[in-house]
Motif scaffolding. Structure first.
Motif, PDB file in Angstrom:
ATOM      1  N   GLU A   1      47.196 101.204 -37.932  1.00  0.00           N
ATOM      2  CA  GLU A   1      46.634 100.791 -36.880  1.00  0.00           C
ATOM      3  C   GLU A   1      45.246 100.902 -36.535  1.00  0.00           C
ATOM      4  O   GLU A   1      44.733 100.180 -35.861  1.00  0.00           O
ATOM      5  N   LEU A   2      44.831 102.226 -36.689  1.00  0.00           N
ATOM      6  CA  LEU A   2      43.640 102.443 -35.998  1.00  0.00           C
ATOM      7  C   LEU A   2      42.606 103.108 -37.384  1.00  0.00           C
ATOM      8  O   LEU A   2      41.662 103.581 -36.970  1.00  0.00           O
ATOM      9  N   PHE A   3      42.833 102.944 -38.629  1.00  0.00           N
ATOM     10  CA  PHE A   3      42.082 103.315 -39.651  1.00  0.00           C
ATOM     11  C   PHE A   3      41.457 104.651 -39.473  1.00  0.00           C
ATOM     12  O   PHE A   3      40.158 104.894 -39.721  1.00  0.00           O
ATOM     13  N   ALA A   4      42.239 105.726 -39.194  1.00  0.00           N
ATOM     14  CA  ALA A   4      41.793 106.979 -38.597  1.00  0.00           C
ATOM     15  C   ALA A   4      40.980 107.473 -40.113  1.00  0.00           C
ATOM     16  O   ALA A   4      39.888 108.176 -39.879  1.00  0.00           O
ATOM     17  N   CYS A   5      41.476 107.218 -41.108  1.00  0.00           N
ATOM     18  CA  CYS A   5      40.532 107.877 -42.309  1.00  0.00           C
ATOM     19  C   CYS A   5      39.513 107.142 -42.600  1.00  0.00           C
ATOM     20  O   CYS A   5      38.628 107.484 -43.811  1.00  0.00           O
ATOM     21  N   ASN A   6      39.135 105.983 -42.153  1.00  0.00           N
ATOM     22  CA  ASN A   6      38.010 105.343 -42.319  1.00  0.00           C
ATOM     23  C   ASN A   6      36.706 105.629 -41.265  1.00  0.00           C
ATOM     24  O   ASN A   6      35.955 105.010 -41.153  1.00  0.00           O
ATOM     25  N   ALA A   7      36.930 107.097 -41.025  1.00  0.00           N
ATOM     26  CA  ALA A   7      35.998 107.613 -40.295  1.00  0.00           C
ATOM     27  C   ALA A   7      34.674 108.145 -41.071  1.00  0.00           C
ATOM     28  O   ALA A   7      34.771 107.912 -42.461  1.00  0.00           O
ATOM     29  N   SER A   8      33.638 108.645 -40.556  1.00  0.00           N
ATOM     30  CA  SER A   8      32.564 108.890 -41.467  1.00  0.00           C
ATOM     31  C   SER A   8      32.021 110.169 -40.843  1.00  0.00           C
ATOM     32  O   SER A   8      31.783 110.256 -39.506  1.00  0.00           O
ATOM     33  N   CYS A   9      31.819 111.241 -42.016  1.00  0.00           N
ATOM     34  CA  CYS A   9      31.185 112.370 -41.303  1.00  0.00           C
ATOM     35  C   CYS A   9      29.962 112.747 -42.158  1.00  0.00           C
ATOM     36  O   CYS A   9      30.077 113.392 -43.151  1.00  0.00           O
ATOM     37  N   PRO A  10      29.104 112.172 -41.787  1.00  0.00           N
ATOM     38  CA  PRO A  10      27.854 112.281 -42.743  1.00  0.00           C
ATOM     39  C   PRO A  10      27.075 113.649 -43.180  1.00  0.00           C
ATOM     40  O   PRO A  10      26.336 113.827 -44.019  1.00  0.00           O
ATOM     41  N   ASP A  11      27.201 114.581 -42.039  1.00  0.00           N
ATOM     42  CA  ASP A  11      26.603 115.785 -42.049  1.00  0.00           C
ATOM     43  C   ASP A  11      27.420 117.065 -42.282  1.00  0.00           C
ATOM     44  O   ASP A  11      27.082 118.158 -42.029  1.00  0.00           O
ATOM     45  N   GLY A  12      28.716 116.744 -42.489  1.00  0.00           N
ATOM     46  CA  GLY A  12      29.641 117.773 -42.780  1.00  0.00           C
ATOM     47  C   GLY A  12      30.094 118.161 -41.217  1.00  0.00           C
ATOM     48  O   GLY A  12      30.867 119.360 -41.415  1.00  0.00           O
ATOM     49  N   ARG A  13      29.692 117.971 -40.344  1.00  0.00           N
ATOM     50  CA  ARG A  13      29.971 118.446 -39.184  1.00  0.00           C
ATOM     51  C   ARG A  13      30.470 117.374 -37.853  1.00  0.00           C
ATOM     52  O   ARG A  13      31.485 117.519 -37.187  1.00  0.00           O
ATOM     53  N   ASN A  14      29.871 116.239 -37.804  1.00  0.00           N
ATOM     54  CA  ASN A  14      30.084 115.101 -36.814  1.00  0.00           C
ATOM     55  C   ASN A  14      30.796 114.043 -37.518  1.00  0.00           C
ATOM     56  O   ASN A  14      30.351 113.423 -38.374  1.00  0.00           O
ATOM     57  N   VAL A  15      32.028 113.692 -36.742  1.00  0.00           N
ATOM     58  CA  VAL A  15      33.023 112.745 -37.398  1.00  0.00           C
ATOM     59  C   VAL A  15      32.821 111.478 -36.539  1.00  0.00           C
ATOM     60  O   VAL A  15      33.247 111.823 -35.260  1.00  0.00           O
ATOM     61  N   ILE A  16      32.279 110.488 -36.800  1.00  0.00           N
ATOM     62  CA  ILE A  16      32.692 109.205 -36.205  1.00  0.00           C
ATOM     63  C   ILE A  16      33.647 108.445 -36.326  1.00  0.00           C
ATOM     64  O   ILE A  16      33.853 108.182 -37.674  1.00  0.00           O
ATOM     65  N   ILE A  17      34.602 108.219 -35.371  1.00  0.00           N
ATOM     66  CA  ILE A  17      36.238 107.712 -35.754  1.00  0.00           C
ATOM     67  C   ILE A  17      36.503 106.605 -34.542  1.00  0.00           C
ATOM     68  O   ILE A  17      36.069 106.792 -33.597  1.00  0.00           O
ATOM     69  N   GLN A  18      37.213 105.717 -35.221  1.00  0.00           N
ATOM     70  CA  GLN A  18      37.944 104.726 -34.191  1.00  0.00           C
ATOM     71  C   GLN A  18      38.445 105.532 -32.914  1.00  0.00           C
ATOM     72  O   GLN A  18      39.561 106.356 -33.141  1.00  0.00           O
ATOM     73  N   GLN A  19      38.238 105.030 -31.639  1.00  0.00           N
ATOM     74  CA  GLN A  19      38.867 105.666 -30.521  1.00  0.00           C
ATOM     75  C   GLN A  19      40.533 105.507 -30.712  1.00  0.00           C
ATOM     76  O   GLN A  19      40.945 104.727 -31.223  1.00  0.00           O
ATOM     77  N   GLY A  20      41.045 106.453 -30.151  1.00  0.00           N
ATOM     78  CA  GLY A  20      42.551 106.478 -29.852  1.00  0.00           C
ATOM     79  C   GLY A  20      43.538 107.355 -31.022  1.00  0.00           C
ATOM     80  O   GLY A  20      44.323 107.291 -30.879  1.00  0.00           O
ATOM     81  N   CYS A  21      42.468 107.722 -31.873  1.00  0.00           N
ATOM     82  CA  CYS A  21      43.121 108.591 -32.933  1.00  0.00           C
ATOM     83  C   CYS A  21      43.568 110.103 -32.549  1.00  0.00           C
ATOM     84  O   CYS A  21      43.043 111.130 -33.067  1.00  0.00           O
ATOM     85  N   THR A  22      44.493 110.104 -31.528  1.00  0.00           N
ATOM     86  CA  THR A  22      44.874 111.338 -30.874  1.00  0.00           C
ATOM     87  C   THR A  22      45.163 112.280 -31.706  1.00  0.00           C
ATOM     88  O   THR A  22      44.569 113.751 -31.556  1.00  0.00           O
ATOM     89  N   ASP A  23      45.872 112.451 -32.537  1.00  0.00           N
ATOM     90  CA  ASP A  23      46.606 113.491 -33.285  1.00  0.00           C
ATOM     91  C   ASP A  23      45.446 113.932 -34.410  1.00  0.00           C
ATOM     92  O   ASP A  23      45.203 115.084 -34.337  1.00  0.00           O
ATOM     93  N   VAL A  24      44.926 113.074 -35.229  1.00  0.00           N
ATOM     94  CA  VAL A  24      43.892 113.292 -36.153  1.00  0.00           C
ATOM     95  C   VAL A  24      42.771 113.954 -35.368  1.00  0.00           C
ATOM     96  O   VAL A  24      42.185 115.121 -35.916  1.00  0.00           O
ATOM     97  N   ASN A  25      42.285 113.391 -34.070  1.00  0.00           N
ATOM     98  CA  ASN A  25      41.048 114.085 -33.585  1.00  0.00           C
ATOM     99  C   ASN A  25      41.493 115.227 -33.018  1.00  0.00           C
ATOM    100  O   ASN A  25      40.479 116.339 -33.037  1.00  0.00           O
ATOM    101  N   LYS A  26      42.727 115.787 -32.403  1.00  0.00           N
ATOM    102  CA  LYS A  26      42.971 117.162 -32.117  1.00  0.00           C
ATOM    103  C   LYS A  26      42.829 117.966 -33.191  1.00  0.00           C
ATOM    104  O   LYS A  26      42.469 119.106 -33.374  1.00  0.00           O
ATOM    105  N   LYS A  27      43.400 117.587 -34.588  1.00  0.00           N
ATOM    106  CA  LYS A  27      43.159 118.374 -35.864  1.00  0.00           C
ATOM    107  C   LYS A  27      41.692 118.592 -36.171  1.00  0.00           C
ATOM    108  O   LYS A  27      41.437 119.621 -36.621  1.00  0.00           O
ATOM    109  N   LEU A  28      41.196 117.450 -36.132  1.00  0.00           N
ATOM    110  CA  LEU A  28      39.500 117.684 -36.318  1.00  0.00           C
ATOM    111  C   LEU A  28      38.934 118.634 -35.742  1.00  0.00           C
ATOM    112  O   LEU A  28      38.123 119.444 -35.988  1.00  0.00           O
ATOM    113  N   ARG A  29      39.019 118.555 -34.377  1.00  0.00           N
ATOM    114  CA  ARG A  29      38.570 119.537 -33.422  1.00  0.00           C
ATOM    115  C   ARG A  29      38.980 120.930 -33.684  1.00  0.00           C
ATOM    116  O   ARG A  29      38.232 122.063 -33.477  1.00  0.00           O
TER     117      ARG A  29
END
Length: 298
Positions: free
Chosen positions: A241-269
């Protein structure tokens, strides 16, 4: 070290054995002035024809553009074309590469859907104008190949991950492996909702990936787990529904991702990544999000 790998038992190297490759410093984006959903070529487009808010889509695109700029990635822009509503998804029309001597190359795509074939020459023209050597696949031997939608570089390494099954032919990777002289690890996709590799697989840094596991075969999962120290998994809801895996991390640190991916974003942080949420809801209607909307370049 060029070799085509389809199974984990073929792996005779680790990531640290692969030659390094510079990180991209630029990103190409296509302005969405003509973006709409006019047809259905993937499951996400069903029931979305004519339902794009074009003003909101442009606002969302600008936010994605600004985020790349904020994290230090130079943004280059191509104007889209009337009659090519999916041209904005510029991850699909090519596969760029920088060789060991610093020369820049691009393999042009063979788009699977007839509706998108006319996009490729406009991207090719940009590469030629910007000093890239352009390569083509043999259309008599290869049915389709959709660029970085399915072919994803391992962060900082001369290693390519190649998805196949819906939009790209396995045979394409034989030619790419030979042309660029790099190892290619192929992953079969098994769920039509995840029709491109970039919808279910995101390389975050050299040792970390974000995936939706049910999009892959068991052999594909074995390959992923063999070469990444940490594999973050997205839930079905956030992946579909939110295409969480269609994020982009161009520099190995900053992840640009569709808003609302609560579970994935916690794991990323928790894994040490900086998360930048952005709305791409209008583009989700066409089956794309952040990764689809850009092409990383050197």
């Amino acid at each position: 070290m060029a070799q085509l790998i389809t199974a984990a038992d073929q792996l005779d190297f680790g990531i640290d054995d692969i030659p390094s490759m510079p990180l991209p410093t630029k990103v190409l984006m296509v302005r969405p002035l003509h973006y709409t959903v006019d047809y259905v070529i993937n499951p996400h487009m069903a029931d979305q024809v004519g339902k794009v808010d074009t003003i909101q889509a442009h606002n969302e695109w600008e936010l994605v553009r600004n985020l790349f700029d904020q994290i230090g990635i130079e943004v280059r822009i191509i104007e889209d074309q009337d009659g090519l509503p999916d041209m904005v998804f510029c991850a699909n029309q090519s596969l760029p590469y920088i060789d060991k001597e610093g020369n820049r190359h691009a393999i042009m795509s063979i788009m699977h859907a007839d509706q998108r074939k006319k996009e490729v020459p406009y991207i090719e023209q940009w590469y030629r104008q910007n000093g890239y050597e352009v390569h083509f696949l043999d259309e008599n031997k290869i049915e389709d190949f959709e660029g970085c939608g399915d072919a994803i570089w391992h962060t900082g390494r001369r290693l390519l991950w190649g998805g196949y099954g819906f939009r790209s032919s396995h045979k394409a990777y034989e030619a790419i492996c030979e042309t660029f002289e790099v190892p290619v690890i192929t992953l079969e996709l098994v769920d039509e909702s995840f029709y491109h590799l970039d919808t279910c697989f995101c390389v975050l840094d050299e040792h970390t990936a974000l995936i939706y596991p049910d999009a892959f075969t068991e052999e594909g999962l074995n390959l992923i787990h063999n070469l990444f120290d940490e594999v973050i998994e997205a839930s079905k809801y956030e992946a579909v529904e939110l295409f969480a895996c269609n994020a982009s991390c161009p520099d190995g640190r900053n992840v640009i991702i569709q808003q609302g991916c609560t579970d994935v974003n916690k794991k990323l942080r928790d894994a040490g990544f900086a998360v930048h949420e952005v709305s791409t809801y209008e583009f989700l209607k066409s089956g794309g999000s952040v990764f689809c909307m850009k092409m990383l370049l050197w």
